[in-house]
Design a protein around this motif. Structure first.
Motif, mmCIF file in Angstrom:
data_model
loop_
_atom_site.group_PDB
_atom_site.id
_atom_site.type_symbol
_atom_site.label_atom_id
_atom_site.label_comp_id
_atom_site.label_asym_id
_atom_site.label_seq_id
_atom_site.Cartn_x
_atom_site.Cartn_y
_atom_site.Cartn_z
ATOM 1 N N MET A 84 -0.391 3.203 10.244
ATOM 2 C CA MET A 84 -0.925 3.505 11.582
ATOM 3 C C MET A 84 -0.922 2.243 12.402
ATOM 4 O O MET A 84 -0.675 2.261 13.560
ATOM 5 C CB MET A 84 -2.496 3.846 11.365
ATOM 6 C CG MET A 84 -2.599 5.236 10.715
ATOM 7 S SD MET A 84 -4.043 5.925 10.716
ATOM 8 C CE MET A 84 -5.221 5.172 9.841
ATOM 9 N N PHE A 85 -1.500 1.031 11.826
ATOM 10 C CA PHE A 85 -1.745 -0.297 12.684
ATOM 11 C C PHE A 85 -0.744 -1.261 11.756
ATOM 12 O O PHE A 85 -1.712 -2.142 10.995
ATOM 13 C CB PHE A 85 -2.888 -0.495 12.925
ATOM 14 C CG PHE A 85 -3.909 0.490 13.818
ATOM 15 C CD1 PHE A 85 -3.864 0.219 15.063
ATOM 16 C CD2 PHE A 85 -4.433 1.296 13.080
ATOM 17 C CE1 PHE A 85 -4.455 1.404 15.833
ATOM 18 C CE2 PHE A 85 -5.258 2.467 13.824
ATOM 19 C CZ PHE A 85 -5.083 2.431 15.344
ATOM 20 N N PRO A 86 0.594 -1.464 11.874
ATOM 21 C CA PRO A 86 1.114 -2.464 10.957
ATOM 22 C C PRO A 86 0.556 -4.215 11.277
ATOM 23 O O PRO A 86 0.557 -4.769 10.056
ATOM 24 C CB PRO A 86 2.565 -2.387 11.769
ATOM 25 C CG PRO A 86 2.637 -1.209 12.382
ATOM 26 C CD PRO A 86 1.460 -0.949 12.638
ATOM 27 N N SER A 87 -0.071 -4.285 12.536
ATOM 28 C CA SER A 87 -0.675 -5.568 12.391
ATOM 29 C C SER A 87 -1.746 -5.703 11.925
ATOM 30 O O SER A 87 -2.253 -7.021 11.683
ATOM 31 C CB SER A 87 -0.730 -5.964 14.136
ATOM 32 O OG SER A 87 -1.606 -5.172 14.650
ATOM 33 N N LYS A 88 -2.499 -4.821 11.387
ATOM 34 C CA LYS A 88 -3.866 -5.114 10.834
ATOM 35 C C LYS A 88 -3.637 -5.039 9.123
ATOM 36 O O LYS A 88 -4.645 -5.246 8.252
ATOM 37 C CB LYS A 88 -4.701 -3.618 10.885
ATOM 38 C CG LYS A 88 -5.084 -3.347 12.393
ATOM 39 C CD LYS A 88 -5.646 -4.502 13.184
ATOM 40 C CE LYS A 88 -6.079 -4.080 14.568
ATOM 41 N NZ LYS A 88 -6.500 -5.014 15.321
ATOM 42 N N GLY A 89 -2.515 -5.173 8.566
ATOM 43 C CA GLY A 89 -2.218 -5.382 7.296
ATOM 44 C C GLY A 89 -1.380 -6.677 7.116
ATOM 45 O O GLY A 89 -0.421 -7.135 7.931
ATOM 46 N N VAL A 90 -1.732 -7.026 6.041
ATOM 47 C CA VAL A 90 -1.066 -8.595 5.559
ATOM 48 C C VAL A 90 0.514 -8.203 5.343
ATOM 49 O O VAL A 90 0.657 -7.301 4.328
ATOM 50 C CB VAL A 90 -1.832 -9.164 4.329
ATOM 51 C CG1 VAL A 90 -0.989 -10.427 3.896
ATOM 52 C CG2 VAL A 90 -3.232 -9.551 4.839
ATOM 53 N N GLY A 91 1.194 -8.789 5.960
ATOM 54 C CA GLY A 91 2.585 -8.510 5.638
ATOM 55 C C GLY A 91 3.352 -7.476 6.540
ATOM 56 O O GLY A 91 4.412 -6.875 6.351
ATOM 57 N N GLY A 92 2.549 -6.635 7.386
ATOM 58 C CA GLY A 92 2.896 -5.475 7.990
ATOM 59 C C GLY A 92 3.041 -4.266 7.414
ATOM 60 O O GLY A 92 2.497 -4.131 6.157
#
Lengths: 343, 115, 356
Positions: C186-194
């Protein structure tokens, strides 16, 4: 006109070269500024051109020869415009090399950047060896380097990579990729006649003369398979082959195919390195980063700024013939402008 | 086997790796114009039986090129060979003849399979 | 695969993860499915690494299961979340860490929604005041618990007793990493590594000596999907997704699967049994399944905790083949013994799936 007026041309791609030739014929003194070592722009990297598959280097040679043999035309390569200031009826330009020029008119022919295909992360360009771009394939056609697999059995072309894609910042259609994909599909099929070749498209935009013939030839003579659907995801299987997912929107079903080579049709985007020039001149620009034409129908080569003209793909994706025609029109517009100034 | 009250759902995905079939190659040999189809749908739109049956030549051609003849062949059953689709095809495909060729090409294949 | 290309993407999706002082919230279901995972998380961060992680017995579900099953509306779930934030504020913390991916996704979605619709946030504040007489601050940092273990992965590696290496062959274990959909999709920038090439678990695997498997259906959902599983008539969908993943990873011969979501390890583990009963097919070596772990369980194994203290006997797929590969000492007779050696009884054995 007693002394020859200087026309600064930003970018020595096809539009810049053609305009320089025309302007010189009209009695002006065109000055081409090119950031690369070689003039010619993207034409340097291409092998053959749609729809007749003329050799790109021959076309480029013809464009260059007219410019190189002309003492009125100056070319500064490996240079860019560091500073540009408007004077009363001219522009004062300082190049990165320190050269200073006073120009009575400025023609912007900064062209386009090829979309950076690695930004479409799901396609794995730069991650999976067998994913290449249209430019990589063209370079191989030209005899440079090699493609990542020796004898591909299954080859896919992905249309609209970075085009018609709001998330990639490009809502626009890049116009030339459909016909380029069909051209490249035919060319690669001629090299690997036993390979199955697929084109994944959303709409086939075969707008130019003979383009539809190419599409028919691709289908009928070469058996190239057209799947209407955008590729959604690419991954690698145990053998290092690519697994490609899309929807066949005509069948209304998802499709999966294993491929040996996948070619991404990277589209056209605004030229990133021209941002400072555009900003200094305060050129009017659309949301997509391409320059605006003051009157796209009857006065397509003017921007809104006095003495500034535009031609080629800097105002949006274009074919090479369109670009050449615009360069000619720009020369006419500049002629008209400077004559009016003199009167 | 235990009855859990549910089972694996069948996949609707078309596997293009399996789309290269000898039946289709044979058909394309006797009826090369099948490759010209650009899926415009004129044939299906003008079909005499389209409102009453499943006949849809665009879909038949598409599914045959995708190697899904099991889905394609039953659609032909209600065709009355009236020839209207031939009149409207913008690519000039002799669709009436094509329909007959499909039946022939795949009938032979089906017979061989039975043997 | 061009490793440098992945590293480039990983470098583009790095999120700030504070080093210390967190308010920790548990998942609704993990304590039943993987009973020692959350305990192990707190054990590692508090006792092994000396960090401050606060938790309170007053926190509830985030409401995610009910929300994603269409049982409660968004305003209700947001008010529940607001109450959790109020508990954090009362406890004097600003960094919030969730054990559950569904919760993490929902917290992220809620905070983002409030940024775009301040009126909605005001309304939720009013709801919370009316119902609970509580006020809250939005967390300064939101992390998923796997982000924390990712951050400490090298510290854990420096204290490791075992590595993700096959002791018999000396080769790295082949590890499938599976990321919960709501971690970054949902929010790629909120996860380590996208979201396309997540690094959060891959980083742990690399640090602890394993080799990451990138198989074609890596990005595919485990199949949980809430309604797909919760309604029996839809369970075939759920299992078919898991089946698709196993068929895709099978040729790579994985030694283990590591996950960071409450639902994924449960379904990847349990459906292996159901698929074996329906299709007679198993995916591990010699009739076993592929063992599935939470990242806390793997961290626990690496640090040398007893497998049965980690609750690995609760897994459907036997973990023993993996323990043997890692060279971990364990007492088979203690597998079904509870605290103080109490006999828990032997579970019934499946027909096809070998379970020791």
């Amino acid at each position: 006109m007693n002394r020859k007026k200087n026309i600064l041309i930003a970018g020595a791609g096809p539009a810049g070269l053609e305009a320089a030739y025309r302007l010189s014929m009209m009695g002006f003194s065109p000055i081409l500024v090119e950031k690369e070592e070689m003039p010619g722009g993207h034409l340097n990297k291409w092998d053959r051109l749609f729809p007749e598959r003329e050799a790109a280097d021959e076309i480029l040679e013809r464009l260059l020869s007219r410019v190189k043999n002309d003492v009125n035309i100056k070319i500064f390569t490996s240079s860019y415009i560091e500073q540009i200031n408007e004077l009363n009826d001219s522009y004062n330009v300082i190049l990165s090399t320190g050269v200073t020029i006073i120009a009575e008119a400025v023609l912007i022919t900064t062209g386009f950047d090829l979309f950076n295909a690695s930004r479409k992360e799901e396609y794995g360009y730069g991650i999976y060896e067998r994913v290449i771009t249209n430019a990589d394939l063209e370079s191989w056609f030209k005899g440079n380097g090699k493609i990542p697999v020796e004898n591909p059995q299954s080859i896919g072309f992905v249309h609209c990579v970075g085009s018609r894609d709001e998330k990639a910042g490009n809502r626009h259609c890049s116009k030339v990729c459909c016909v380029t994909a069909v051209k490249q599909a035919i060319e690669i099929k001629e090299i690997f006649p036993h390979a199955t070749v697929y084109c994944f498209y959303m709409d086939l935009r075969m707008f130019g003369r003979h383009y539809e013939d190419m599409y028919l030839e691709a289908q009928q003579k070469h058996g190239i398979r057209f799947i209407r659907g955008r590729v959604s995801e690419v991954s690698e299987n145990k053998e290092g082959r690519l697994v490609v997912k899309a929807e066949d929107t005509l069948a209304g079903k998802p499709v999966k195919a294993t491929m040996d080579l996948l070619v991404l049709m990277a589209g056209m985007t605004r030229p990133a390195s021209s941002a400072s020039l555009y900003e200094q001149l305060d050129l009017s620009m659309d949301e997509d980063g391409f320059l605006r034409q003051s009157d796209a129908i009857l006065n397509g080569q003017s921007n809104h700024r006095k003495g500034i003209f535009v031609a080629g793909a800097c105002t949006g994706p274009k074919t090479l013939p369109d670009t050449i025609h615009e360069a000619d029109s720009a020369a006419m517009a500049i002629y008209e402008y400077l004559n009016r100034m003199t009167v | 086997m235990i009855n859990f009250g549910f089972t694996l759902s069948p996949s609707s995905r078309i596997d293009l790796d399996k789309a290269n079939k000898p039946d289709f190659s044979r058909l394309a040999e006797i009826e090369p114009d099948i490759l010209k189809c650009m899926a415009c749908g004129s044939c299906a739109a003008s079909c005499s039986t389209v409102n009453f049956g499943k006949m849809n030549l665009r879909k038949v051609i598409l599914m045959l090129t995708r190697g899904e003849e099991k889905d394609a062949l039953p659609l032909l059953e209600t065709c009355v060979l009236c020839g209207k689709c031939t009149m409207v095809c913008p690519r000039g495909i002799n669709t009436r003849h094509l329909i007959i060729s499909i039946s022939e090409a795949y009938k032979k294949a089906q017979k061989t399979e039975r043997k | 695969m061009i490793y440098e290309g992945k590293k480039k993407i990983w470098s583009e999706y790095q999120k700030e993860i504070p080093d210390d002082h967190y308010f920790y919230v548990r998942s609704c279901i993990r304590q039943n499915f993987f009973p020692a995972s959350e305990k192990m998380f707190l054990e590692i961060v508090r006792n092994r690494l000396g960090r401050d992680f606060h938790e309170t017995e007053h926190h509830t579900t985030c409401g995610g299961i009910a929300y994603h099953s269409d049982a409660i509306p968004q305003e209700t779930v947001m008010t529940i979340i607001a109450r959790q934030f109020a508990l954090m504020t009362e406890a004097g913390y600003e960094n919030y860490v969730a054990s559950c991916i569904t919760s993490f996704g929902l917290y992220t979605e809620t905070i983002e929604s409030w940024k775009h619709f301040p009126d909605l946030e005001a309304k939720i504040r009013e709801h919370l005041w009316k119902t609970c007489r509580k006020e809250f601050k939005v967390p300064k940092y939101l992390a998923h618990a796997s982000d924390i273990i990712y951050k400490y992965r090298n510290l854990i590696a420096s204290k490791a007793r075992y590595k993700l290496i096959n002791v018999k062959t000396g080769k790295p274990l082949r590890v499938v990493e599976h990321i919960g959909c709501h971690y970054a999709k949902m929010f790629p920038s909120k996860g380590v590594g996208g979201a396309e090439y997540p690094y959060v678990l891959a980083g742990m695997i690399e640090s602890w000596g394993g080799e990451i498997i990138d198989y074609p259906e890596r990005r595919h959902c485990c199949g949980f999907g809430f309604r797909q599983y919760l309604i029996k008539a839809n369970r075939g969908y759920s299992m078919s997704n898991t089946h698709k993943k196993f068929e895709s990873m099978e040729p790579f011969k994985p030694d283990m699967i590591i996950t960071n979501c409450p639902g994924c390890p449960y379904f990847l583990d349990r459906w292996q049994y159901v698929i074996s009963e329906l299709e007679g097919k198993t995916y591990g070596e010699n009739g076993y399944g592929i063992p599935v772990f939470t990242y806390e369980e793997v961290a626990g194994l690496v640090l040398g905790y007893d497998p049965w203290d980690l609750g690995l006997q609760m897994h459907q797929v036997a973990v023993e083949p993996l323990l043997d590969k890692m060279g971990i000492q364990y007492d088979p007779s203690m597998k079904y013994k509870g605290n103080e050696g109490r006999d828990l009884g032997m579970p019934e054995m499946p027909h096809f799936l070998k379970c020791c």
